[in-house]
Design a protein around this motif. Structure first.
Motif, short mmCIF file in Angstrom:
data_model
loop_
_atom_site.label_atom_id
_atom_site.label_comp_id
_atom_site.label_asym_id
_atom_site.label_seq_id
_atom_site.Cartn_x
_atom_site.Cartn_y
_atom_site.Cartn_z
N TYR A 1 0.78 -1.24 0.00
CA TYR A 1 0.00 0.00 0.00
C TYR A 1 0.82 1.29 0.00
CZ TYR A 1 -3.95 -3.06 1.00
OH TYR A 1 -4.91 -4.02 0.92
N MET A 2 2.13 1.20 0.17
CA MET A 2 2.92 2.43 0.21
C MET A 2 3.88 2.48 -0.98
SD MET A 2 3.72 2.56 4.32
CE MET A 2 4.52 4.16 4.44
N LYS A 3 4.32 3.71 -1.28
CA LYS A 3 5.34 3.86 -2.31
C LYS A 3 6.70 3.99 -1.65
CE LYS A 3 2.75 6.20 -5.97
NZ LYS A 3 1.75 7.04 -5.28
N ARG A 4 7.73 3.70 -2.40
CA ARG A 4 9.07 3.93 -1.88
C ARG A 4 9.30 5.44 -1.80
NH1 ARG A 4 14.79 2.37 -4.67
NH2 ARG A 4 16.06 3.11 -2.95
N PRO A 5 9.67 5.97 -0.61
CA PRO A 5 9.89 7.42 -0.50
C PRO A 5 11.04 7.85 -1.41
CG PRO A 5 9.84 6.36 1.67
CD PRO A 5 9.91 5.27 0.66
N GLN A 6 11.00 9.12 -1.84
CA GLN A 6 12.03 9.61 -2.77
C GLN A 6 13.36 9.85 -2.08
OE1 GLN A 6 10.17 12.94 -4.77
NE2 GLN A 6 8.51 11.64 -5.51
N GLY A 7 13.36 9.91 -0.78
CA GLY A 7 14.59 10.11 -0.04
C GLY A 7 14.34 9.82 1.43
N ASN A 8 15.33 10.12 2.27
CA ASN A 8 15.20 9.70 3.67
C ASN A 8 14.92 10.83 4.65
OD1 ASN A 8 17.65 10.96 3.77
ND2 ASN A 8 18.73 9.26 4.78
N LYS A 9 14.53 11.99 4.15
CA LYS A 9 14.27 13.12 5.05
C LYS A 9 12.85 13.05 5.60
CE LYS A 9 16.37 16.60 2.32
NZ LYS A 9 16.89 15.74 1.31
N VAL A 10 12.75 12.90 6.91
CA VAL A 10 11.44 12.68 7.54
C VAL A 10 11.04 13.86 8.43
CG1 VAL A 10 12.43 11.40 9.52
CG2 VAL A 10 10.07 10.98 8.85
N LEU A 11 9.76 14.20 8.39
CA LEU A 11 9.19 15.13 9.38
C LEU A 11 8.18 14.34 10.20
CD1 LEU A 11 8.60 18.03 10.55
CD2 LEU A 11 6.71 18.13 8.88
N ILE A 12 8.35 14.39 11.52
CA ILE A 12 7.41 13.70 12.42
C ILE A 12 6.40 14.73 12.94
CG2 ILE A 12 7.19 12.43 14.60
CD1 ILE A 12 10.07 11.40 14.13
N ILE A 13 5.13 14.44 12.76
CA ILE A 13 4.07 15.30 13.31
C ILE A 13 3.30 14.46 14.32
CG2 ILE A 13 2.05 16.73 12.79
CD1 ILE A 13 3.04 16.81 9.86
N THR A 14 3.18 14.93 15.55
CA THR A 14 2.64 14.09 16.62
C THR A 14 1.73 14.87 17.56
OG1 THR A 14 3.29 12.54 18.37
CG2 THR A 14 4.64 14.51 18.15
N SER A 15 0.85 14.14 18.26
CA SER A 15 0.11 14.75 19.37
C SER A 15 0.70 14.31 20.70
CB SER A 15 -1.36 14.33 19.31
OG SER A 15 -1.49 12.95 19.62
N SER A 16 1.68 13.41 20.63
CA SER A 16 2.30 12.83 21.83
C SER A 16 3.80 13.06 21.78
CB SER A 16 2.00 11.33 21.86
OG SER A 16 2.96 10.63 22.62
N GLY A 17 4.28 13.90 22.68
CA GLY A 17 5.71 14.20 22.72
C GLY A 17 6.55 12.97 22.96
N GLY A 18 6.07 12.09 23.84
CA GLY A 18 6.81 10.87 24.14
C GLY A 18 6.94 9.98 22.91
N SER A 19 5.84 9.76 22.23
CA SER A 19 5.88 8.94 21.02
C SER A 19 6.77 9.58 19.96
CB SER A 19 4.48 8.75 20.44
OG SER A 19 3.62 8.26 21.42
#
Lengths: 448, 448
Positions: free
Chosen positions: B289-307
């Motif tokens: 169900y997913m595509k291979r990402p074009q690169g390895n730069k990730v942004l994490i968006i969260t409602s839980s600081g711990g997670s």
């Protein structure tokens, strides 16, 4: 002087919910609803400026309007209104408060947090939070938090993340294993992990402490408290990478230095180091309910050849060694089991296995040179729980139970075993991982 | 000559169940019950020597008593009675048979298996099994197996272990993700993994092949078939250790030598190697169900600081790198989000987050130098599925979704996303693990 006891949090006989709401979805609704639905036996006082009754309970405009005693208050109101409420609480003689509301240190309002703390100190009120997800204590049928957790178990959770705490609680509840308590620490203005480890150490409903911690203010005291605690402590701590440490500092303003030495501390003092949330839960289950095996010789008994093969790889990679059955026992098993069973290690009863066959095999090998009997139920096998419950304690070996591929039957049997304090793991790799951790545990024997 | 098509298995229009039973718990009961309850639209003929009707269906004493066509027969009868039934099947013109019964090669009765195979060849009947757990094909509402699997999805499972197949099916069903099909190979007297990979390769309901395999009879042909298949193939193979290889040989008489070179083969040809059952499922979900990402730069968006902190460690350890937001976007987010939100990476919306905030943030960063937007829902957040479903495909970046700590709300939202083909992972570490695997995938772009 701060009163040291946290009794009013855990064993409160009456609770006021300041900011109780009748609007579904609001935290003031969810928390009051959970307090009621967890089955709390004491008095519950919703405090709300406008409502007459919420969820059938009489409402009060302020804490001082309540006639009876209030042991614990839960505050879910805007942060700037909290100092005034704290003053009322002091006049009312309340001794414990949970501040769920945010808007303090974490939002840059350090002064407001200090002001609230000063009022607490003046009146000898102990405070949990602010900016936390509350607490649950199942022996007192108390759930001043969310989600609703009310299945009684032996694991005590302390967490600097509300989400991690909630997830451990949800897993434990879904599996029928339960927890003794869950405390979300929040900003730790007053009550911190050290107070709680101390409390859990002497709480006879808690067998194990499950700790998610991002940082500690007093590392020395933290370690000393853990060393004194004679219950196993499983710890998950983020900050293994530079970037992770940066995230931790932003989240809870924790001291970064501690992260770098944390693994070493765990190794040195025998704290059980979990690498992720699933391990925190699995290791907590294992150390709360299993004994350390006397050695690493394992016999795998399975109804699924594939799961047995996977478990073999995973056991070997975990440092276990495959036990050999004596010729005598092998012969006996060959004579009495159906001919298609594979009398070997893994001992494969095949898909025709039933509870009676497992019982017969486990009893037959109980005097063999085996430390761990690793039982895999790999089909919807009914009534196996009774067999395991009956055998537990009667045999010298440690039983490790894995159940998979069983759908509804699996869920029912797992529940029964969990109710009797026998942990069941859902995949071979998770079972092998807990066995590895149990074997490598150095602090001394678990459960005396 | 063997007819090459497996069409009669998957797209059968009529089924006979030989050994259908009205006794609850019997496999002949469970399989007939599942065929009916999965919603199969064609004719169903229970074959039973004694009963007049089972589950409301008219019974027949033997296959040749049935008037209509029979595309597929499922045999659940003692092994020694099977040659005679095969003869009747041949006379009736049946072209496909599933032999669930054991008692053949795996029990030392190689001759009986050969005899059955010879009859099959004589009448051009294709055979699945013997000694297998049947098959399911959700596009045809077919579940001639157990447990009941009838949620349609894109993963095609082929397994040499009935239990592993069942567990993958159960997880996919419980999460509302579904599968296209599940085939349990059993002894592989006729139909084997090569036939099935070929079939799945051209089946437009199957996007990915999920394979549990202990050994192959023709390693060269197996690899060539996989190489030709332009759908991703995730493989779990036990036998990493000497002891594991021994267990595999005992279970399915597989050639041991293949195990030693297996990892190298996966690396060389770009097959996706899973280490355990959970990885087999997670990697299958991701690559279906997913595509291979074009690169390895990730942004994490969260409602839980711990997670978010845990996810950061896990992303870095998985070889990802934390993306930097431009000053411009940071300023915009700071101006428009509540002041307690942490505009950083992880971008922490805190416990007050709602679906609208996630939508706003994802849209705001869509033009930034980011390859993966890793979204963590760490609370019971309602209506987030709609946001993600709406955004998917509109943004350049690959979305990786993790949902935890949300109990019933989480279950509902996860279902909604799965229904729309967006995979959701239940812990940060499992999300990071699939991202690592996607990034390291070499065979070429997934999904063309």
């Amino acid at each position: 002087m701060i009163p040291s006891s946290l009794e009013y949090f855990f064993n409160c006989k009456s609770i006021a919910v300041v900011g109780a709401s009748d609007k579904k979805g609001k935290i003031g609704y969810v928390v009051l609803n959970n307090i009621i639905n967890a089955g709390f036996k004491g008095e519950i006082y919703p405090i709300n400026l406008k409502a007459e009754r919420i969820m059938g309970l009489k409402c009060y405009k302020k804490l001082t309007d309540v006639n009876g005693n209030i042991d614990l208050m839960v505050l879910i109101v805007p942060s700037k209104s909290i100092p005034a409420i704290m003053e009322q609480a002091g006049q009312k003689g309340i001794k414990a408060g949970v501040i769920i509301s945010g808007g303090f240190r974490e939002a840059g309002n350090l002064e407001l947090e200090q002001e609230v703390l000063n009022i607490a100190r003046k009146y000898l009120i102990r405070l949990l939070g602010p900016n936390c997800q509350g607490l649950s204590y199942t022996p007192n049928k108390l759930c001043a938090s969310w989600p609703l957790i009310n299945t009684e178990g032996s694991i005590g959770v302390i967490s600097q993340s509300g989400t991690v705490a909630a997830q451990i609680g949800i897993w434990a509840q879904e599996e029928g294993l339960g927890v003794s308590s869950i405390v979300s620490l929040g900003n730790k203005a007053d009550v911190n992990e050290i107070d709680l480890i101390d409390y859990y150490a002497s709480d006879n409903k808690t067998e194990l402490i499950s700790l998610y911690i991002e940082g500690v203010r007093d590392g020395r005291k933290f370690i000393d408290t853990l060393k004194k605690c004679d219950k196993p402590v499983v710890i998950l701590k983020p900050g293994r990478t530079k970037e992770g440490r940066k995230a931790v500092v932003t989240h809870t303003d924790s001291i970064a230095g501690f992260s770098e030495v944390f693994d070493g501390i765990c190794k040195q003092y025998g704290f059980i180091n979990a690498h992720n949330i699933r391990e925190l839960y699995d290791f907590s289950k294992a150390f709360a309910y299993m004994k350390r095996p006397q050695g690493n010789k394992v016999l795998i008994i399975t109804s699924s050849g594939g799961s047995g093969a996977l478990a073999t790889d995973e056991c070997i990679e975990a440092g276990l060694c495959m036990a050999n059955l004596s010729a005598e026992v092998k012969q006996k098993l060959k004579a009495n089991l159906p001919s298609h069973c594979v009398i070997n290690n893994p001992l494969d009863l095949t898909g025709d296995a039933d509870a009676t066959m497992y019982k017969y095999v486990i009893e037959s090998v109980a005097k063999e040179d085996i430390d761990i009997i690793y039982v895999i139920f790999g089909d919807p096998l009914p009534e196996v729980a009774e067999i395991i419950i009956d055998l537990k304690g009667k045999i010298r070996q440690e039983l490790a139970i894995c159940y998979l591929g069983g759908g509804d039957v699996q869920r029912r049997e797992t529940f029964k075993m969990h109710k009797m304090g026998i942990p069941v793991f859902p995949t071979p790799e998770r079972t092998a991982a807990v066995l590895k951790k149990l074997l490598n545990y150095k602090k001394g024997d678990i459960h005396g």
